[in-house]
Design a protein around this motif. Structure first.
Motif, short mmCIF file in Angstrom:
data_model
loop_
_atom_site.label_atom_id
_atom_site.label_comp_id
_atom_site.label_asym_id
_atom_site.label_seq_id
_atom_site.Cartn_x
_atom_site.Cartn_y
_atom_site.Cartn_z
N GLN A 1 26.37 52.39 41.27
CA GLN A 1 25.34 52.44 40.24
C GLN A 1 24.45 53.67 40.37
OE1 GLN A 1 23.40 48.64 40.76
NE2 GLN A 1 24.80 47.58 39.36
N ARG A 2 24.43 54.28 41.53
CA ARG A 2 23.61 55.48 41.72
C ARG A 2 24.34 56.76 41.34
NH1 ARG A 2 22.21 52.68 46.69
NH2 ARG A 2 23.75 53.96 47.80
N THR A 3 25.58 56.61 40.86
CA THR A 3 26.40 57.78 40.56
C THR A 3 26.77 57.80 39.09
OG1 THR A 3 27.31 57.61 42.79
CG2 THR A 3 28.47 59.04 41.23
N PRO A 4 26.35 58.79 38.33
CA PRO A 4 26.60 58.81 36.89
C PRO A 4 28.08 58.74 36.52
CG PRO A 4 24.95 60.45 37.47
CD PRO A 4 25.50 59.94 38.75
N SER A 5 28.95 59.36 37.31
CA SER A 5 30.37 59.41 36.93
C SER A 5 31.18 58.24 37.47
CB SER A 5 30.99 60.72 37.45
OG SER A 5 30.99 60.74 38.87
N ALA A 6 30.52 57.29 38.13
CA ALA A 6 31.25 56.17 38.75
C ALA A 6 30.97 54.87 38.02
CB ALA A 6 30.85 56.03 40.22
N ARG A 7 31.96 53.99 38.03
CA ARG A 7 31.75 52.63 37.55
C ARG A 7 32.41 51.67 38.51
NH1 ARG A 7 36.04 50.51 34.10
NH2 ARG A 7 37.62 52.09 33.62
N PHE A 8 31.83 50.48 38.61
CA PHE A 8 32.28 49.48 39.57
C PHE A 8 32.82 48.26 38.84
CE2 PHE A 8 31.38 45.57 41.93
CZ PHE A 8 32.08 45.80 43.09
N VAL A 9 33.92 47.72 39.36
CA VAL A 9 34.51 46.51 38.81
C VAL A 9 34.77 45.55 39.96
CG1 VAL A 9 36.35 45.49 37.42
CG2 VAL A 9 35.64 47.86 36.99
N GLU A 10 34.25 44.33 39.85
CA GLU A 10 34.48 43.30 40.86
C GLU A 10 35.50 42.30 40.34
OE1 GLU A 10 32.04 39.65 43.03
OE2 GLU A 10 31.00 41.54 42.59
N PHE A 11 36.41 41.89 41.22
CA PHE A 11 37.51 41.00 40.84
C PHE A 11 37.34 39.65 41.53
CE2 PHE A 11 38.88 45.22 39.96
CZ PHE A 11 39.65 45.12 38.82
N ALA A 12 37.30 38.61 40.71
CA ALA A 12 37.07 37.26 41.21
C ALA A 12 38.29 36.76 42.00
CB ALA A 12 36.79 36.31 40.04
N GLY A 13 38.00 36.01 43.05
CA GLY A 13 39.05 35.38 43.83
C GLY A 13 39.83 36.32 44.72
N VAL A 14 39.36 37.57 44.84
CA VAL A 14 40.09 38.59 45.59
C VAL A 14 39.28 38.96 46.83
CG1 VAL A 14 41.09 40.90 45.48
CG2 VAL A 14 41.13 39.43 43.47
N GLY A 15 39.99 39.35 47.89
CA GLY A 15 39.34 39.82 49.10
C GLY A 15 39.44 41.33 49.22
N HIS A 16 39.96 41.78 50.34
CA HIS A 16 40.08 43.20 50.63
C HIS A 16 41.30 43.78 49.92
CE1 HIS A 16 38.58 46.48 53.06
NE2 HIS A 16 39.77 46.71 53.59
N ALA A 17 41.26 45.07 49.63
CA ALA A 17 42.38 45.80 49.02
C ALA A 17 42.78 45.16 47.69
CB ALA A 17 43.56 45.87 49.97
N VAL A 18 41.99 45.39 46.67
CA VAL A 18 42.18 44.75 45.36
C VAL A 18 43.55 45.07 44.78
CG1 VAL A 18 41.35 44.70 42.98
CG2 VAL A 18 39.71 44.69 44.87
N PHE A 19 43.97 46.32 44.86
CA PHE A 19 45.22 46.69 44.18
C PHE A 19 46.43 46.00 44.78
CE2 PHE A 19 45.92 49.46 47.71
CZ PHE A 19 47.25 49.86 47.70
N LEU A 20 46.34 45.57 46.03
CA LEU A 20 47.45 44.84 46.65
C LEU A 20 47.44 43.37 46.30
CD1 LEU A 20 47.53 46.32 50.27
CD2 LEU A 20 49.16 46.74 48.42
#
Length: 755
Positions: free
Chosen positions: A572-591
């Motif tokens: 949130q402190r970075t203009p060019s960044a956005r954050f997405v949180e994924f429900a039910g997931v732990g570490h390493a979202v893409f896996l």
């Protein structure tokens, strides 16, 4: 030690081992894709000294060392082991390239690095190719891991970890054993490599050098856990070559990967709503540890571990990295709190395999240089992984760097010694965690504002900054460009100028700088003694700008290793960044999340695009206490399928009983009781199969659908009917078979399966 475990490629495909071809450096085409030619054969092998004041990174091909998608080209990036000594030895950093084909191919590739430190990358090449079929996929290894040369293996560490888990001795005894194992490994490795060259800044520079060596004009960076730090530094070093950055499970400055283990785990347990039962479980096991037998990953034999509450809490924290395990945690914790300790067996078996998922030599070489963990408070009992790190790093002294000749002055400066005095000083920082010995902020925040007093003010996501002091600036590799040194530990600020002596670039700012407050100032880095002058007013903090490239930050709801809250605040402190949180997931979202993978692919196509799926929708429901029948039998069946024979026999006999009964009825010589017995037996099997639909395989590791014991009453009815049919007058000989099969099955089911 909270790095994600190395994951086997879920889609192994045909081998793509490349045969070395003619030499020649790849050149970019108009599409941005390099020509897939073979590269120059290296003139020196790994660890071979070469001459010359500078050395340009280059690549050489070699056959792929594991099964990868067809057409994958593997090779080594040849780079200096230490870039502050470019005329020294070279090392080989492994990489693999898979070129996308077809009209939909995108010009910009994706480069991925595994986490750790010490986790390899190549095993996920096939997985990433399926995830991003329209892009070239490059996987680059960390220097020192299993697909690079040299390989910083540490079987001593794995052996020490297994030994400490076989007893519940005092923390001091366990720490002494781990320290002994670490020292033995460090002594061996220091004779094979210059360990000071294995750190985050050097690994990031490898990423930049690979892009240039294989000829991509721009590419996208994908990092997970520890490698988010690497990719942030690579983007800062190479902004012109970076199109976008994807940071999965971001390691932020506020949450270091190895500190605060208990609070982070407690916060995740609270999200699951099981705090009271978790506390009861830990207290029960601390009072009476549990003994569980598992496979020894070192000897491949059996080993019995004695686990107390803290050990089990650590295993749960590591298991929360898997989205398959997360749904069963509430039911598992509740069961263990009630004394069903055998429910822990699947997690213990999985932990055993994970002990060899990293190169522990590389792990501790990077960790103990870049961010040595603080010593646990007296009387505290930290999570086991954190305690192991705290024990190993003090016994893992970073070897002093060898003398380096300055190309410009021809003089020699020995790190750790003051030029001209010979006084020896520490070579690595022992102060505040969060800085490496060059003064680089290795916290992974996207922006680091470097201040003039050796402290780092973090504002968001961007170039990882350096602590600078007085006049001048410190480069990202730790080289001093100005008058005064930098501080990375418990420091004051040196307000003065260095003697007019040329030193090797990178020579200042690697140690602690102590302001004595008198006429002489003692510098404990490589700058040596500095004559104090009139103190000057410190300059205001100099903040580095945030990265301008698009940045996607992903976090898992139940990630106890890199909590999503810290990643969200940083993004949130970075203009060019956005954050997405994924429900039910732990570490390493893409896996662990199909939605996460689609979100990454959409971001790479269009950084402004929103998520193509709902990240707030969990893919698996939680298994709450009382909703399943807790038993270890299903997990035993997965390890020993022969235990399923009674069920298979009962199914086959019921089918034959029904078939033969129907044939006999058609011939008007049959027994309707035999038909009924067969129907009841098959009805039981059908209901069991239906109840298992949607039942996740990992859930079977701790229990069965709660209705299965009740369905067993139908099997009992089938057996009773078959028994009456078998003992009627003029019953055929075969009629006794369903009776005996039913009796054996009922005994197996209620005597073992559902007890």
């Amino acid at each position: 030690m909270h790095a994600e475990r190395a994951t086997a490629d879920p889609t192994p495909q045909t081998t793509g081992g490349a045969t070395p071809q003619t030499t020649g450096r790849a050149t970019p085409q108009t599409t941005g894709r390099p020509t897939p030619q073979a590269t120059r054969t290296a003139q020196s092998t790994s660890q071979a000294p070469v001459t010359g004041s500078t050395k340009q990174a280059r690549v050489e091909q070699h056959p792929c060392s594991r099964q990868l998608p067809a057409g994958t080209i593997c090779g080594f990036l040849i780079v200096p082991e230490r870039r502050d000594a470019p005329s020294g030895t070279t090392i080989k950093v492994g990489y693999a390239v898979h070129h996308a084909e077809g009209p939909g191919r995108k010009a910009d590739a994706v480069v991925y690095m595994g986490g750790g430190p010490g986790a390899s990358s190549q095993q996920l090449t096939g997985f990433l190719v399926e995830m991003l079929p329209n892009r070239d996929v490059i996987t680059i290894e960390q220097r020192g891991d299993r697909f690079s040369e040299p390989r910083l293996q540490c079987p001593e560490i794995a052996e020490g970890l297994v030994q400490t888990l076989q007893t519940t001795g005092q923390a001091a005894q366990e720490s002494a054993l781990l320290a002994k194992s670490a020292l033995a490994c460090q002594d061996r490795l220091s004779g094979q490599a210059s360990l000071s060259g294995y750190r985050t800044s050097e690994i990031a520079a490898d990423v930049v050098d690979l892009r240039k060596a294989i000829g991509y004009s721009k590419w996208n960076l994908l990092g997970v856990s520890y490698s988010t730090r690497v990719m942030l530094q690579a983007a800062a070093k190479d902004p012109q070559g970076t199109r976008s950055v994807v940071l999965d499970s971001l390691v932020t400055g506020r949450v270091a990967p190895n500190g605060d283990g208990w609070p982070r785990l407690a916060a995740t347990i609270a999200k699951l709503g099981i705090t009271a039962r978790f506390d009861a479980m830990v207290a029960r096991l601390n009072a009476k540890p549990v003994a569980l037998t598992t496979r020894n990953p070192i000897t491949d034999g059996e080993v019995t571990l004695l686990l107390d509450g803290t050990d089990v809490a650590t295993i749960l924290a590591e298991s929360l990295q898997s989205s398959d395990v997360i749904p069963i945690i509430p039911a598992l914790v509740d069961g263990v709190a009630d004394g069903r300790t055998w429910l822990l067996q699947p997690l213990v078996d999985d932990m055993s395999d994970g002990l060899l998922s990293h190169e522990w030599g590389l792990y501790y070489t990077v960790l103990c240089q870049d961010q040595p963990p603080p010593v646990p408070a007296p009387g505290s009992r930290p999570l086991f992984t954190y305690a192991a790190d705290a024990a190993a790093c003090p016994a893992w002294p970073v070897p002093p760097k060898t003398a380096v000749s300055s190309p410009s002055a021809g003089t020699t400066s020995t790190p750790g010694k003051t030029p001209g005095t010979g006084s020896k000083t520490p070579d690595r920082a022992t102060g505040t965690p969060g800085k490496d010995t060059t003064g680089n902020d290795i916290t992974g925040d996207i922006t680091a504002g470097a201040t003039s007093k050796g402290t780092t003010g973090t504002t968001g996501l961007g170039a990882t900054g350096n602590a600078t002091g007085g006049k001048g600036a410190t480069a990202t590799d730790g080289s001093a460009a100005g008058a005064s040194g930098t501080g990375s530990g418990k420091t004051g600020t040196v307000q003065g100028r260095t003697p007019r002596t040329r030193t090797t670039p990178g020579a200042t700012g690697s140690g602690n700088t102590r302001a004595t407050g008198s006429g002489n100032t003692r510098g404990t880095g490589r700058a040596g003694r500095i004559k104090a002058r009139t103190p000057r007013t410190p300059r205001p903090p100099v903040r580095k700008p945030a990265l301008a490239v698009p940045i996607l930050v992903l976090g898992g709801q139940f990630d106890a290793t890199t909590p999503p809250e810290a990643a969200r605040e940083t993004a949130q402190r970075t203009p060019s960044a956005r954050f997405v949180e994924f429900a039910g997931v732990g570490h390493a979202v893409f896996l662990n999340s199909g939605c996460g993978r689609r979100t990454i692919a959409a971001f790479l196509d269009d950084p402004a695009a929103s998520a193509p799926c709902d990240p707030a929708e969990a893919t698996r429901p939680m298994v709450q206490p009382g909703t399943i029948f807790l038993t270890s039998s299903a997990y035993e069946i997965t390890k020993h399928p022969v235990m399923l024979l009674p069920l298979l026999g009962f199914t086959l006999v019921s089918a034959l009983q029904l078939l033969l009964g129907l044939v006999a009825l058609v011939r008007r010589r049959g027994d309707w009781l035999a038909v009924l017995g067969g129907l009841l037996g098959l009805a039981f099997i059908g209901l069991v199969i239906d109840s298992l639909r949607g039942f996740a395989p990992m859930t079977l590791a701790i229990g069965l659908p709660e209705e299965i014991p009740w369905y067993g009453l139908i099997a009992i009815a089938a057996w009773l009917v078959s028994t009456v049919s078998a003992f009627r007058l003029r019953a055929r000989t075969f009629a006794i078979v369903p009776c005996l099969a039913g009796l054996a099955f009922i005994t197996w089911m209620y005597g073992w399966l559902v007890v």
